[in-house]
Design a protein around this motif. Structure first.
Motif, mmCIF file in Angstrom:
data_model
loop_
_atom_site.group_PDB
_atom_site.id
_atom_site.type_symbol
_atom_site.label_atom_id
_atom_site.label_comp_id
_atom_site.label_asym_id
_atom_site.label_seq_id
_atom_site.Cartn_x
_atom_site.Cartn_y
_atom_site.Cartn_z
ATOM 1 N N LEU A 1 43.239 -48.193 71.159
ATOM 2 C CA LEU A 1 43.241 -48.098 72.618
ATOM 3 C C LEU A 1 43.992 -46.848 73.058
ATOM 4 O O LEU A 1 43.604 -46.199 74.046
ATOM 5 C CB LEU A 1 43.877 -49.344 73.234
ATOM 6 N N ARG A 2 45.021 -46.476 72.336
ATOM 7 C CA ARG A 2 45.779 -45.273 72.674
ATOM 8 C C ARG A 2 44.897 -44.037 72.601
ATOM 9 O O ARG A 2 45.029 -43.107 73.408
ATOM 10 C CB ARG A 2 46.973 -45.131 71.728
ATOM 11 N N LEU A 3 43.970 -44.010 71.648
ATOM 12 C CA LEU A 3 43.060 -42.880 71.516
ATOM 13 C C LEU A 3 41.985 -42.895 72.601
ATOM 14 O O LEU A 3 41.583 -41.854 73.108
ATOM 15 C CB LEU A 3 42.407 -42.896 70.129
ATOM 16 N N LEU A 4 41.541 -44.095 72.973
ATOM 17 C CA LEU A 4 40.453 -44.221 73.942
ATOM 18 C C LEU A 4 40.929 -44.168 75.389
ATOM 19 O O LEU A 4 40.271 -43.590 76.251
ATOM 20 C CB LEU A 4 39.703 -45.538 73.697
ATOM 21 N N ASP A 5 42.058 -44.780 75.661
ATOM 22 C CA ASP A 5 42.579 -44.860 77.028
ATOM 23 C C ASP A 5 44.101 -44.859 76.961
ATOM 24 O O ASP A 5 44.742 -45.917 76.994
ATOM 25 C CB ASP A 5 42.061 -46.128 77.705
ATOM 26 N N SER A 6 44.683 -43.683 76.884
ATOM 27 C CA SER A 6 46.122 -43.556 76.692
ATOM 28 C C SER A 6 46.914 -44.193 77.838
ATOM 29 O O SER A 6 47.938 -44.844 77.598
ATOM 30 C CB SER A 6 46.496 -42.069 76.576
ATOM 31 N N LYS A 7 46.451 -44.031 79.064
ATOM 32 C CA LYS A 7 47.174 -44.567 80.209
ATOM 33 C C LYS A 7 47.269 -46.082 80.138
ATOM 34 O O LYS A 7 48.337 -46.665 80.396
ATOM 35 C CB LYS A 7 46.489 -44.146 81.507
ATOM 36 N N ARG A 8 46.169 -46.737 79.772
ATOM 37 C CA ARG A 8 46.177 -48.202 79.669
ATOM 38 C C ARG A 8 47.081 -48.656 78.521
ATOM 39 O O ARG A 8 47.783 -49.654 78.629
ATOM 40 C CB ARG A 8 44.762 -48.736 79.475
ATOM 41 N N PHE A 9 47.056 -47.912 77.407
ATOM 42 C CA PHE A 9 47.907 -48.252 76.268
ATOM 43 C C PHE A 9 49.380 -48.243 76.665
ATOM 44 O O PHE A 9 50.121 -49.189 76.372
ATOM 45 C CB PHE A 9 47.676 -47.280 75.110
ATOM 46 N N TRP A 10 49.808 -47.173 77.345
ATOM 47 C CA TRP A 10 51.214 -47.069 77.702
ATOM 48 C C TRP A 10 51.596 -48.062 78.788
ATOM 49 O O TRP A 10 52.758 -48.483 78.879
ATOM 50 C CB TRP A 10 51.567 -45.646 78.111
ATOM 51 N N TYR A 11 50.624 -48.472 79.603
ATOM 52 C CA TYR A 11 50.893 -49.530 80.580
ATOM 53 C C TYR A 11 51.202 -50.850 79.863
ATOM 54 O O TYR A 11 52.188 -51.533 80.177
ATOM 55 C CB TYR A 11 49.696 -49.707 81.511
ATOM 56 N N ILE A 12 50.371 -51.199 78.885
ATOM 57 C CA ILE A 12 50.581 -52.440 78.128
ATOM 58 C C ILE A 12 51.889 -52.365 77.344
ATOM 59 O O ILE A 12 52.671 -53.323 77.316
ATOM 60 C CB ILE A 12 49.396 -52.701 77.178
ATOM 61 N N GLU A 13 52.131 -51.213 76.714
ATOM 62 C CA GLU A 13 53.377 -51.038 75.959
ATOM 63 C C GLU A 13 54.573 -51.199 76.893
ATOM 64 O O GLU A 13 55.587 -51.812 76.525
ATOM 65 C CB GLU A 13 53.396 -49.654 75.301
ATOM 66 N N GLY A 14 54.487 -50.639 78.105
ATOM 67 C CA GLY A 14 55.585 -50.725 79.062
ATOM 68 C C GLY A 14 55.871 -52.156 79.488
ATOM 69 O O GLY A 14 57.037 -52.547 79.651
ATOM 70 N N TRP B 1 51.913 -63.571 64.069
ATOM 71 C CA TRP B 1 51.924 -62.417 63.171
ATOM 72 C C TRP B 1 52.380 -62.795 61.764
ATOM 73 O O TRP B 1 51.894 -62.234 60.779
ATOM 74 C CB TRP B 1 52.828 -61.325 63.738
ATOM 75 N N TYR B 2 53.285 -63.764 61.661
ATOM 76 C CA TYR B 2 53.720 -64.224 60.343
ATOM 77 C C TYR B 2 52.538 -64.813 59.572
ATOM 78 O O TYR B 2 52.344 -64.524 58.385
ATOM 79 C CB TYR B 2 54.824 -65.274 60.492
ATOM 80 N N ASN B 3 51.715 -65.617 60.259
ATOM 81 C CA ASN B 3 50.566 -66.230 59.597
ATOM 82 C C ASN B 3 49.495 -65.199 59.249
ATOM 83 O O ASN B 3 48.859 -65.283 58.183
ATOM 84 C CB ASN B 3 49.975 -67.328 60.487
ATOM 85 N N ILE B 4 49.292 -64.211 60.122
ATOM 86 C CA ILE B 4 48.310 -63.165 59.843
ATOM 87 C C ILE B 4 48.733 -62.340 58.627
ATOM 88 O O ILE B 4 47.931 -62.086 57.715
ATOM 89 C CB ILE B 4 48.134 -62.259 61.082
ATOM 90 N N ILE B 5 49.996 -61.932 58.605
ATOM 91 C CA ILE B 5 50.493 -61.132 57.483
ATOM 92 C C ILE B 5 50.467 -61.938 56.191
ATOM 93 O O ILE B 5 50.105 -61.425 55.121
ATOM 94 C CB ILE B 5 51.912 -60.621 57.792
ATOM 95 N N SER C 1 59.632 -57.463 66.024
ATOM 96 C CA SER C 1 58.548 -57.394 65.033
ATOM 97 C C SER C 1 57.184 -57.549 65.700
ATOM 98 O O SER C 1 56.232 -56.830 65.367
ATOM 99 C CB SER C 1 58.740 -58.483 63.974
ATOM 100 N N SER C 2 57.089 -58.471 66.640
ATOM 101 C CA SER C 2 55.815 -58.678 67.347
ATOM 102 C C SER C 2 55.441 -57.453 68.167
ATOM 103 O O SER C 2 54.274 -57.039 68.194
ATOM 104 C CB SER C 2 55.912 -59.905 68.256
ATOM 105 N N TYR C 3 56.440 -56.859 68.848
ATOM 106 C CA TYR C 3 56.202 -55.644 69.627
ATOM 107 C C TYR C 3 55.617 -54.544 68.741
ATOM 108 O O TYR C 3 54.619 -53.902 69.106
ATOM 109 C CB TYR C 3 57.520 -55.191 70.260
ATOM 110 N N VAL D 1 48.388 -52.461 66.320
ATOM 111 C CA VAL D 1 47.019 -52.947 66.532
ATOM 112 C C VAL D 1 46.358 -52.239 67.706
ATOM 113 O O VAL D 1 45.134 -52.022 67.716
ATOM 114 C CB VAL D 1 47.033 -54.477 66.749
ATOM 115 N N LEU D 2 47.155 -51.833 68.704
ATOM 116 C CA LEU D 2 46.611 -51.206 69.911
ATOM 117 C C LEU D 2 46.428 -49.693 69.785
ATOM 118 O O LEU D 2 46.058 -49.041 70.767
ATOM 119 C CB LEU D 2 47.516 -51.500 71.106
ATOM 120 N N GLN D 3 46.645 -49.129 68.604
ATOM 121 C CA GLN D 3 46.507 -47.684 68.445
ATOM 122 C C GLN D 3 45.093 -47.163 68.785
ATOM 123 O O GLN D 3 44.973 -46.075 69.361
ATOM 124 C CB GLN D 3 46.891 -47.274 67.025
#
Length: 370
Positions: A46-59, A358-362, A34-36, A42-44
């Protein structure tokens, strides 16, 4: 079989331990997956601005998730001993792992033994049976870009076209480096009889510990990812020239998994831990891509030869408890693969703290809206 009075306490402990492990696994999945998903949403931007960095963090998050799965087996005493070539030497290059398939625990074993190979797990793409799409980990694999392949003759051509398109759209755009493939197309116990009948009909080797590999997915992967030189030959690496900067797929890693007494570990055992501690043995052999034929018929012969060698490796292992030494050496050297307990504690703590956050935020936004 009846349980004796002396065995009852031991059996009771096994049941209690399995229930506790299962409860922890469920909680671990709920908070980590769920956290992933929340972090990815939330990082979407970043995916538009810097796709390489986004996929690095996701990885990195993906590697942590696989590390959690590995830890379930690690704490049950299911460890790994590695043999053959040291694949850390090619961990920064593009490679395909060709793995024999005996049970669902094969995937967990790979998740464990690749954790200490740098960013390999973070930049890895798995090819797995489509049924895994509907498991608890399916949403993670879909986001990461793994490919789910449907088995069966009626689906084969369509699936290979989908695989080719998937590689074109997701492999390099997400900075993937390694692909894990099980060329046998199913578990050994399910395919052995069919494979042996096919081998007899076509005058091919009779295999017992592995089955004859299927060629289609391997052919598609090599066709899509091997960089060609101007003369049409593959641009690949040489095991003695690891600093090579040639682009494209550079290595084939022939990977053979062996279980003591030929008794594979399944995912249920990995989760519940009711089997006694055991050591799984994994043998690697690295082939430069320039030594791998790319024409379909030649590639088929090459793949068959690899699985004939796997048969010999496994026969030797089941007879002696060890893999044979490489040519030119008198003794095979094994390496114990270890996980850091502190690292496992940190990623598990991050998962549960993230889940709480994330539970508290939601919950906060829910109360604001309703």
């Amino acid at each position: 079989m009846a349980v004796t009075l002396e065995e009852a306490p031991w059996l009771g402990w096994i049941v209690v331990k399995a229930l506790v492990r299962f409860a922890f696994m469920v909680a671990n999945n709920l908070v980590a997956i769920s956290s992933y998903v929340c972090y990815v949403i939330v990082l979407q931007p970043l995916r538009l601005l810097d796709s390489k960095r986004f996929w690095y963090i996701e990885g990195i998050m993906y590697k942590w998730l696989l590390g959690m799965v590995a830890s379930w087996g690690w704490y049950a005493g299911y460890t790994v001993m590695e043999w053959g070539d040291d694949i850390k030497a090619v961990s920064k290059d593009e490679a395909v792992m060709l793995v024999n398939h005996q049970a669902t625990g094969d995937v967990c074993t790979l998740m464990m033994c690749l954790q200490d190979k740098g960013l390999v797990v973070a930049q890895m793409m798995w090819l797995m049976d489509h049924i895994f799409k509907y498991t608890n980990f399916g949403i993670v694999s879909l986001i990461h870009g793994d490919f789910f392949i449907r088995q069966g003759k009626s689906h084969r051509d369509q699936q290979l076209l989908l695989l080719k398109k998937h590689l074109e759209n997701n492999y390099r755009s997400r900075d993937r480096k390694w692909i894990v493939l099980f060329p046998e197309g199913g578990f050994l116990r399910k395919r052995r009889e069919t494979s042996q009948a096919y081998a007899k009909k076509n005058n091919l080797p009779f295999l017992t510990h592995v089955t004859l590999p299927r060629i289609g997915a391997t052919n598609i992967i090599l066709s899509a990812l091997v960089a060609r030189q101007e003369n049409g030959s593959p641009a690949g690496g040489d095991a003695k020239e690891l600093e090579s900067k040639s682009k494209g797929l550079q290595w084939i890693i022939d990977t053979t998994i062996a279980y003591p007494k030929a008794e594979p570990i399944d995912i249920q055992t990995w989760i519940l831990g009711y089997r006694k501690p055991t050591v799984t043995h994994v043998h690697y052999r690295i082939f430069p891509i320039k030594d791998v034929p790319l024409e379909t018929d030649d590639l088929a012969d090459w793949l068959y030869q690899r699985f004939i060698e796997k048969e010999e490796l496994l026969s030797h292992f089941y007879e002696t408890g060890a893999f044979p030494p490489p040519k030119g050496r008198k003794e095979a050297v094994s390496r114990e693969m270890t996980l850091s307990n502190m690292w496992i504690f940190l990623i598990q703590s991050f998962a549960f703290l993230s889940g709480y956050m994330w539970y508290n935020i939601i919950q906060y936004f829910y109360h604001c809206l309703f």
